[in-house]
Design an enzyme around this catalytic site. Structure first.
Site, PDB file in Angstrom:
ATOM      1  N   LYS A  38       0.972  -1.192  -0.019  1.00  0.00           N
ATOM      2  CA  LYS A  38       0.048  -0.103   0.190  1.00  0.00           C
ATOM      3  C   LYS A  38       0.752   1.098   0.066  1.00  0.00           C
ATOM      4  O   LYS A  38       0.915   2.212   0.757  1.00  0.00           O
ATOM      5  CB  LYS A  38      -0.883  -0.215   1.343  1.00  0.00           C
ATOM      6  CG  LYS A  38      -1.924  -1.121   1.195  1.00  0.00           C
ATOM      7  CD  LYS A  38      -2.912  -0.960   2.228  1.00  0.00           C
ATOM      8  CE  LYS A  38      -3.915  -2.362   1.853  1.00  0.00           C
ATOM      9  NZ  LYS A  38      -4.035  -2.788   0.811  1.00  0.00           N
ATOM     10  N   CYS A  39       1.763   1.429  -0.914  1.00  0.00           N
ATOM     11  CA  CYS A  39       2.786   2.311  -1.059  1.00  0.00           C
ATOM     12  C   CYS A  39       2.576   2.915  -2.588  1.00  0.00           C
ATOM     13  O   CYS A  39       2.112   2.214  -3.607  1.00  0.00           O
ATOM     14  CB  CYS A  39       4.098   1.869  -0.993  1.00  0.00           C
ATOM     15  SG  CYS A  39       5.596   2.628  -1.042  1.00  0.00           S
ATOM     16  N   GLY A  40       3.101   4.295  -2.478  1.00  0.00           N
ATOM     17  CA  GLY A  40       2.851   5.089  -3.991  1.00  0.00           C
ATOM     18  C   GLY A  40       3.794   4.112  -4.838  1.00  0.00           C
ATOM     19  O   GLY A  40       3.727   4.384  -6.173  1.00  0.00           O
ATOM     20  N   PHE A  41       5.045   3.431  -4.472  1.00  0.00           N
ATOM     21  CA  PHE A  41       5.725   2.787  -5.092  1.00  0.00           C
ATOM     22  C   PHE A  41       5.531   1.363  -5.728  1.00  0.00           C
ATOM     23  O   PHE A  41       5.903   0.541  -6.177  1.00  0.00           O
ATOM     24  CB  PHE A  41       7.257   2.808  -4.569  1.00  0.00           C
ATOM     25  CG  PHE A  41       7.840   4.150  -4.665  1.00  0.00           C
ATOM     26  CD1 PHE A  41       8.027   4.880  -5.709  1.00  0.00           C
ATOM     27  CD2 PHE A  41       7.993   4.800  -3.296  1.00  0.00           C
ATOM     28  CE1 PHE A  41       8.553   6.251  -5.620  1.00  0.00           C
ATOM     29  CE2 PHE A  41       8.384   6.053  -3.271  1.00  0.00           C
ATOM     30  CZ  PHE A  41       8.672   6.868  -4.407  1.00  0.00           C
ATOM     31  N   THR A  42       4.088   1.010  -4.978  1.00  0.00           N
ATOM     32  CA  THR A  42       3.850  -0.626  -5.035  1.00  0.00           C
ATOM     33  C   THR A  42       3.719  -0.788  -6.706  1.00  0.00           C
ATOM     34  O   THR A  42       4.161  -2.082  -6.839  1.00  0.00           O
ATOM     35  CB  THR A  42       2.423  -0.849  -4.370  1.00  0.00           C
ATOM     36  OG1 THR A  42       2.572  -0.482  -2.991  1.00  0.00           O
ATOM     37  CG2 THR A  42       1.844  -2.067  -4.620  1.00  0.00           C
TER      38      THR A  42
END
Length: 169
Positions: A38-42
């Protein structure tokens, strides 16, 4: 593991909580990535999977990627089974995803403590700044490179291929 001198000296826990000897990767070039669901970089999972498939298609016995989920900033809230399912269903991940791992602080896994000491980040920073930071391990078990989260997996393919194509000792 103060006596550790290479990547192969470590045994972090796998998705079942069992120690996984990194010595199983001896002789390979390994990209270690701390990951999160659940990360912007996922979406980098897609790039990592493509990189993994492209490189192992040419060099099936010479390369591995290992993901280490990290619950930084509440970005990996699920348990190990949920994480595995998320990676496979959403990104078709076929490279190993280990158990949830602390990469900073007093409970940081010794593998990450060693990698950070071997290859400090920007301005000598030894902590992992964010999810999807990448460490490249050479065949000799030494850290050959470190890239921040903003670095897309495909942009380091040349570094990986250069390391794979170095003469074997």
């Amino acid at each position: 593991m103060a006596s550790a001198t290479t990547f192969y000296d470590f045994k972090p826990k796998d998705k079942k909580g069992v120690e996984k000897p990194m010595s199983e990767y001896k002789g390979k070039v390994v990209l270690v990535v701390n990951t999160a669901s659940k990360c912007g970089f996922t979406p980098q999972y897609a790039g990592l999977e493509k990189l993994y498939k492209d490189v192992t298609a040419k060099y099936p016995d010479d390369f591995a990627i290992i993901g280490f989920p990290w619950h930084f900033g509440s970005q990996e809230p699920g348990g190990d089974d949920e994480i595995q399912n998320f990676c496979q269903v959403n990104y078709g991940v076929t490279f190993p995803i280990m158990g949830k791992t602390d990469v900073n602080g007093s409970t940081a896994d010794p593998l990450f403590e060693w990698m950070k000491a071997e290859q400090p980040g920007l301005l000598g920073m030894k902590r992992v700044k964010w999810n999807f930071e990448k460490f490249l391990i050479g065949r000799d078990g030494k850290v050959k490179g470190r890239w921040a989260s903003l670095t897309k997996p495909e942009s380091i393919e040349k570094n990986i291929l250069d390391e794979i194509n170095k003469p074997k000792e």
